[in-house]
Scaffold this motif. Structure first.
Motif, short mmCIF file in Angstrom:
data_model
loop_
_atom_site.label_atom_id
_atom_site.label_comp_id
_atom_site.label_asym_id
_atom_site.label_seq_id
_atom_site.Cartn_x
_atom_site.Cartn_y
_atom_site.Cartn_z
N ARG A 1 31.70 17.44 41.35
CA ARG A 1 31.18 16.95 42.62
C ARG A 1 31.31 15.43 42.67
O ARG A 1 31.26 14.75 41.65
N VAL A 2 31.52 14.92 43.87
CA VAL A 2 31.71 13.47 44.03
C VAL A 2 30.44 12.73 43.62
O VAL A 2 29.32 13.11 44.00
N ALA A 3 30.63 11.69 42.83
CA ALA A 3 29.49 10.92 42.31
C ALA A 3 28.69 10.27 43.45
O ALA A 3 29.25 9.93 44.50
N ALA A 4 27.40 10.06 43.20
CA ALA A 4 26.49 9.57 44.25
C ALA A 4 26.94 8.22 44.81
O ALA A 4 26.91 8.00 46.03
N GLU A 5 27.39 7.33 43.91
CA GLU A 5 27.76 6.00 44.41
C GLU A 5 29.00 6.06 45.31
O GLU A 5 29.11 5.31 46.27
N LEU A 6 29.92 6.98 45.00
CA LEU A 6 31.08 7.14 45.87
C LEU A 6 30.69 7.80 47.19
O LEU A 6 31.23 7.46 48.26
N ARG A 7 29.76 8.74 47.15
CA ARG A 7 29.32 9.40 48.39
C ARG A 7 28.74 8.35 49.35
O ARG A 7 28.99 8.40 50.55
N ASP B 1 38.05 8.59 42.84
CA ASP B 1 38.01 9.34 41.59
C ASP B 1 37.42 10.72 41.84
O ASP B 1 36.56 10.89 42.71
N GLY B 2 37.91 11.71 41.10
CA GLY B 2 37.40 13.07 41.25
C GLY B 2 38.04 13.79 42.42
O GLY B 2 37.35 14.36 43.25
N LYS B 3 39.39 13.76 42.47
CA LYS B 3 40.16 14.42 43.53
C LYS B 3 39.90 13.77 44.89
O LYS B 3 39.69 14.44 45.89
N ILE B 4 39.88 12.45 44.91
CA ILE B 4 39.76 11.68 46.16
C ILE B 4 41.02 10.84 46.32
O ILE B 4 41.46 10.18 45.38
N VAL B 5 41.61 10.88 47.52
CA VAL B 5 42.82 10.11 47.79
C VAL B 5 42.60 9.26 49.03
O VAL B 5 42.03 9.73 50.03
#
Length: 462
Positions: A339-345, A382-386
């Motif tokens: 799952r996308v990390a909180a700071e990236l969310r 990061d984590g399947k984010i483009v």
């Protein structure tokens, strides 16, 4: 502890195996919190310079035969060593079990004869300079000789992909040198499983006795200040993040060289040809997704920024298809990632409010998320984010490449030739066809240099 498998008692706390000069260390175990590992005896981790390493005089052909046999043994895994390592890896690796299983299933590929000779022939010009002295004709009709002499190496390996351990063992064996492998905390098992398999193939072989693999906490001065000295080793071969590389630099000095596989990132360039047909757009999006999800975007080759030659509307069409394809399982990626990390969310939630300048496809469930932005976002996807960025011409995207850019995937193939010199000038180390970022062919450069050539000690007879 069994010589081939860990006993049940030790497994109640994950037990890390140490290999010392080819043999499993049976020393007393230390409780290191998440796992146990044998207590280190630093004297046993060095090979005295007063004598040659065990494999210094072994012919290359014999080493290649051993590696090929090791590869076949890894493929069969009759002793269950890889299965045991895989079982323990699931508990410490950020990668999902299905990706680890597929990565372990192909570890043997690094040990195939054509790939081994590709490294020897392309990086060193042939096996003769490993087995003896190569005559060199100099200006003025002078004749000298040179030799790729076996080195003494410490490998600080990375744990983001199991193949790093296999690659390090292969390269170390081909040098004929002595090799101390420091196990990373996120891959405590792959390297030792490979070394134990090699030891089972040829017990006591000089190459087997040329390897040790142990764990210590990265940066532990009580260990590294003792081992990282030129009286013991010639080179630190360091993989990993900036902290690892800077930590290794502290010990570099006369007689002790750093061979660094620096932290890198990768990008993609998608030409206007992707919009000539629906089929072309689908091919480009699928290839772009394959490059972005290699080891669920944990590898340096994984694309994080993709520049699309076209309008914002073109970029949106590509981004929507790309997001769909990020959720597809491939050989080295899973449909569901972390799952996308909180700071990236938090960063992405803000961008969602900035439409139409920014658009976002996908959620935070780990199946893939795409941002379309007018300029590259200022955080690390990061984590399947483009991050998809529209550009009027692919040449404009070159300004976003630099010395930290390892791989650039280009669509279509025919556009590579017009871009590669500018990308190389910017600092890029590798230009590939879009979709081909994963897996570097043996025998080519890696991070801008030929690894086998850098690992050797080059000695002249003048």
């Amino acid at each position: 502890m069994s010589d081939t498998t860990l006993d049940a008692a030790a497994a109640t706390s994950v037990a890390v195996v140490h290999v010392i000069r080819g043999e499993v260390d049976e020393g007393p175990l230390l409780d290191l919190g998440r796992f146990t590992a044998p207590e280190l005896d630093l004297d046993r981790l060095v090979w005295p310079r007063t004598e040659p390493g065990p494999a210094f005089h072994v012919p290359v052909a014999e080493i290649v035969d051993l590696l090929v046999e090791t590869g076949e043994a890894l493929k069969a895994d009759r002793a269950g060593l890889l299965a045991e390592a895989l079982d323990r890896m699931v508990g410490v690796s950020p990668l999902p079990a299905e990706v680890l299983e597929r990565a372990y299933a192909v570890l043997w590929r690094s040990f195939q004869r054509p790939g081994l000779y590709a490294q020897i022939d392309h990086e060193l010009g042939g096996a003769d300079v490993l087995d003896g002295w190569r005559e060199v004709r100099l200006p003025g009709d002078r004749i000298a000789a040179t030799r790729a002499f076996p080195p003494r190496l410490v490998h600080i390996i990375a744990g983001n992909a199991p193949g790093v351990a296999a690659m390090s063992v292969v390269r170390g064996a081909l040098t004929k040198g002595v090799n101390l492998l420091k196990l990373p905390s996120n891959d405590l098992f792959t390297a030792t499983a490979i070394l134990r398999t090699m030891a089972a193939v040829a017990p006591g072989h000089p190459v087997v006795r040329s390897f040790s693999a142990v764990y210590w906490r990265g940066g532990d001065e009580s260990v590294e200040s003792v081992l990282f000295r030129p009286q013991f080793f010639d080179k630190l071969v360091a993989w990993g993040g900036e902290a690892t590389i800077r930590g290794a630099l502290r010990y570099v000095g006369p007689g002790l060289e750093l061979v660094s596989f620096d932290p890198k990132t990768s990008i993609s360039l998608i030409g206007r040809e992707a919009f000539e047909s629906r089929q072309a757009l689908a091919r480009a999006a699928d290839a772009g997704a394959a490059d972005a999800t290699f080891f669920n975007q944990q590898a340096c080759v994984a694309s994080r920024f993709q520049f699309v030659e076209g309008s914002w509307e073109d970029a949106d069409r590509y981004a929507a298809l790309l997001c769909e394809r990020l959720g597809v399982a491939r050989e080295f990626s899973s449909a569901d990632g972390p799952r996308v990390a909180a700071e990236l969310r938090e960063e992405i939630d803000v961008l969602r409010l900035l439409a139409p300048d920014y658009r976002v496809w996908g959620g935070y469930d780990g199946r893939g998320l795409v941002i379309r932005s007018p300029e590259p976002v200022d955080f690390h996807p990061d984590g399947k984010i483009v991050d998809v960025v529209p550009v009027a011409a692919l040449s404009e995207a070159v300004m976003h490449a630099g010395v930290a850019t390892q791989t650039v995937g280009v669509y279509p193939d025919t556009r590579k030739a017009e871009l590669r010199d500018a990308l190389a000038c910017a600092g890029v180390q590798r230009v590939v066809s879009l979709g081909g970022a994963g897996g570097m062919p043996p025998g080519l450069s890696h991070d801008g240099f030929y690894p086998l050539q850098r690992l050797m000690r080059w000695v002249n007879d003048e």
